[in-house]
Write an enzyme that holds these catalytic residues in place. Structure first.
Site, PDB file in Angstrom:
ATOM      1  CD  GLU A 191       4.744  -2.272  -3.498  1.00  0.00           C
ATOM      2  OE1 GLU A 191       6.192  -1.754  -2.392  1.00  0.00           O
ATOM      3  OE2 GLU A 191       3.497  -2.107  -3.062  1.00  0.00           O
ATOM      4  CG  ASP A 336      -0.203   6.842  -2.333  1.00  0.00           C
ATOM      5  OD1 ASP A 336      -0.361   6.222  -3.298  1.00  0.00           O
ATOM      6  OD2 ASP A 336      -0.007   5.860  -1.365  1.00  0.00           O
ATOM      7  CD  GLU A 459       0.530   4.480   5.047  1.00  0.00           C
ATOM      8  OE1 GLU A 459       0.000   3.924   5.270  1.00  0.00           O
ATOM      9  OE2 GLU A 459       1.284   4.207   3.381  1.00  0.00           O
TER      10      GLU A 459
HETATM   11  C1  DMJ Z   1       4.337   1.992   1.948  1.00  0.00           C
HETATM   12  O1  DMJ Z   1       5.244   0.640   1.078  1.00  0.00           O
HETATM   13  C2  DMJ Z   1       5.183   3.197   0.757  1.00  0.00           C
HETATM   14  O2  DMJ Z   1       4.889   4.478   1.797  1.00  0.00           O
HETATM   15  C3  DMJ Z   1       4.353   2.917   0.200  1.00  0.00           C
HETATM   16  O3  DMJ Z   1       4.239   4.445  -0.959  1.00  0.00           O
HETATM   17  C4  DMJ Z   1       2.392   3.019   0.185  1.00  0.00           C
HETATM   18  N1  DMJ Z   1       1.899   1.865   0.659  1.00  0.00           N
HETATM   19  C5  DMJ Z   1       3.916   1.367   1.732  1.00  0.00           C
HETATM   20  C6  DMJ Z   1       3.054   1.341   3.412  1.00  0.00           C
HETATM   21  O4  DMJ Z   1       1.599   1.316   3.678  1.00  0.00           O
END
Ligand code: DMJ
Length: 610
Positions: A191, A336, A459
């Site tokens: 993060e 992901d 997303e």
């Molecule tokens: C974001 O912090 C980024 O896109 C991450 O890769 C996945 N999740 C969140 C948003 O949903």
């Protein structure tokens, strides 16, 4: 007698539930489980009761595939063309662009007024929020909030993309003058990397770009401070890569003291394996290979642990033993951005090995995760969907998909698999239309949410934007408008935009995550802003997984060091071959397709627009 009573009670319960579902959700007979194709996806039943364009009076959803065919036979093609193939009026586009900007401004201004210098805005009570010091185990908060003005930092390049040079300069100055990473905060390495490090690097490049495509974003007296801050933060994250037998990093570090003594040895694959873009940019800007080297070593270590049989990775791994703790393989949470960064690292740095890994991963995904018919827009069977499977056997593990997976069509656009992207996007959009948001988890068999919150994630709009760029089909502008309207309707509160606690009853939580400004608003804005320098300046741009813009150009492709590849992984850490019941053979299905026109009819069938 007792068993008869029991059976009777069960039958009555089932009928009662069925009636309830019918009344509440309109799911119809069969307890909401419609007659199925081989996978039971039954996408035709996804519909939004009265929501979104074209839904009124359609009657769609209660009918199956035969109904679509009948609709098509009745000459509905003209209707598609009338509705979506014409231009999206320029004035409407401009209005939507301004509304997207207004959405950002409302969230940003309120953050600055009520929350800065804290990390996040609580938009309902108009307050700031920092780390939860009273409860260190509150990872939902503490993984992300490091007491470093997160929302301001994360929003920097959105200000530039929206052309707001005065506020961009002010914000950069504020970050330089007030943000410090010398904090007793234990944050998640992933993060901190994607939200903070990535944003600092993106803003630094915008400031120092000789071409200044976004208007004059130079900052008087700027002396690479953001780059120095990025380095300072990255150095504080480095302890995560030490004392790990596999090279896979610890999930969390304390910014002052390093890896906490009671640290967890388990990490998710995306968390450990999606650091390469930011660490690689930093290394190449500084001419110091350390950061890229550790990030690349982590990717390689994870890659070497993939299943011998399926080529798939699990979602949680032990960083000391290399054993998979979570054997679920899917495209959503836990995995992901691992896939995303294999491709994006290649786009940015041009290292062939990254592309080779991505291509192999994509083949495994297509072979084991993708269910449904071969082609998106023709043939028999259910439309395609990507499911969660056991990494060793390829067998289905559950019947839900999560909202994070909605990024995948955008990634497919980047590799040119536009046709498949169209279908997957349409599936997610169908869910959005039903709830005016995406539930965190949706059970495709029950056709109901498994986890009900929606924290303003980007997303779906990210994929919508990228599909629009690839196809220029106005359908995606309609989708964007629909998303924007539902955000305004369901999430706007007194001082910003709030997380939906429950996508059905629309109750809210007092939290606005930083990615709402850095991604959701940015992609919505860019969708409607055709003239934006991101599209028109002649520079090729790429977005990090947190939506930070980086230009793809030569300087990042030249590594000042000779060999960036870490030593090959030791053999004993390869994943044990535990796939005894694997009966699927990877097929040779063509997995990239040239850019094609949009299959409006197919989309309509899936989304139920007409
Ligand atoms: C974001 O912090 C980024 O896109 C991450 O890769 C996945 N999740 C969140 C948003 O949903």
């Amino acid at each position: 007698m007792r068993w008869r009573a029991l059976v009777l009670a069960l039958v009555l319960l089932r009928l009662g539930l069925q009636a309830l579902l019918w009344l509440l959700l309109g799911l119809g007979p069969g307890l909401g489980l419609p007659p199925r194709g081989p996978l039971g996806l039954a996408l035709q039943r996804l519909r939004g009761p009265g929501a979104g364009p074209g839904a009124a009076g359609s009657g769609r959803g209660a009918c199956g595939r035969a109904h679509w065919a009948a609709g098509l036979r009745r000459g509905r093609t003209d209707e598609y063309e009338r509705r979506y193939s014409g231009a999206f009026p320029a004035a409407l586009r401009a209005r939507m662009r301004d509304r997207a900007r207004g959405m950002f401004v409302f969230g940003y201004d309120n953050y600055m007024a009520h929350a800065f210098p804290q990390d996040e805005l609580n938009p309902i009570h108009c307050r700031g929020r920092g780390p939860d010091r009273r409860d260190p185990s509150n990872l939902n908060i503490n993984d992300v909030l490091g007491n470093y003005s997160l929302t301001l930092v994360d929003a920097l390049d959105t200000l530039a993309i929206m052309g707001n040079s005065s506020e961009f300069r002010k914000a950069v100055r504020l970050v330089i003058d007030t943000v410090s990473f010398d904090k007793d905060s234990t944050v998640q390495v992933f993060e901190a990397t994607i939200r903070v490090l990535g944003s600092l690097l993106s803003a630094h490049r915008i400031i120092t770009d000789a071409r200044q495509p976004f208007g004059d974003m130079t900052v008087k007296g700027y002396d690479n401070e953001l780059l120095h801050m990025a380095r300072d933060l990255a150095v504080r994250l480095l302890p995560a890569f030490e004392n790990t037998r596999t090279g896979i990093p610890y999930p969390r570090v304390n910014l002052k003291t390093g890896v906490p003594p009671d640290s967890n040895n388990e990490t998710c694959t995306a968390g450990a394996g999606s650091l390469l873009v930011e660490f690689g940019i930093l290394s190449r800007l500084l001419g110091d290979s350390t950061f890229e080297w550790v990030a690349r070593r982590a990717v390689k270590a994870l890659w070497d642990l993939r299943s011998n049989d399926t080529g798939l990775l699990g979602n949680v791994v032990n960083i000391q033993t290399g054993h998979w703790v979570g054997r679920q393989s899917g495209l959503g949470a836990g995995l992901d951005s691992f896939y995303e960064y294999l491709l994006k690292a290649y786009i940015l740095f041009g290292e062939e090995e990254d592309l080779r890994m991505f291509n192999a991963a994509y083949r495994s995904i297509q072979s084991y995760l993708r269910r449904g018919r071969e082609a998106c827009n023709e043939g028999e069977g259910d439309p395609p969907l990507y499911v969660n499977v056991n990494m060793f056997s390829g067998q289905l593990m559950n019947t839900w998909i999560d909202s994070l997976q909605a990024f995948f069509p955008g990634l497919q656009v980047l590799i040119g698999d536009v046709e498949d992207a169209i279908c997957l996007h349409a599936f997610y959009y169908a869910i959005w239309r039903r709830y005016g948001a995406l539930p965190e988890r949706f059970n495709w068999q029950l056709q109901a949410p498994d986890v009900l919150f929606y924290p303003l994630r980007p997303e779906l709009v990210e994929s919508t934007y990228l599909l629009y760029q690839a196809t220029k089909n106005p359908f995606y502008l309609h989708v964007g408008m629909d998303i924007l309207q539902s955000l305004e309707q369901h999430t706007r509160v007194k001082c910003g935009y709030a997380t939906l606690h429950h996508v059905i009853n629309k109750s809210k939580e007092d939290r606005m995550e930083s990615f709402f400004l850095s991604e959701t608003c940015k992609y919505l804005y860019l969708l409607f802003d055709e003239e934006n320098p991101v599209h028109q300046s002649g520079t090729r741009y790429m977005f990090t997984t947190e939506g930070h813009v980086v230009s793809v150009d030569e300087p990042l492709r030249e590594s000042p060091w000779k060999d960036i590849s870490p030593e090959p992984r030791s053999h004993e850490l390869r994943a044990p071959n535990s796939s005894s019941n694997c009966n699927r053979v990877p097929d040779e299905r063509r997995y990239t397709l040239p850019l094609k026109s949009v299959y409006m009819r197919q989309i309509d069938q899936m989304v139920g627009l007409i």
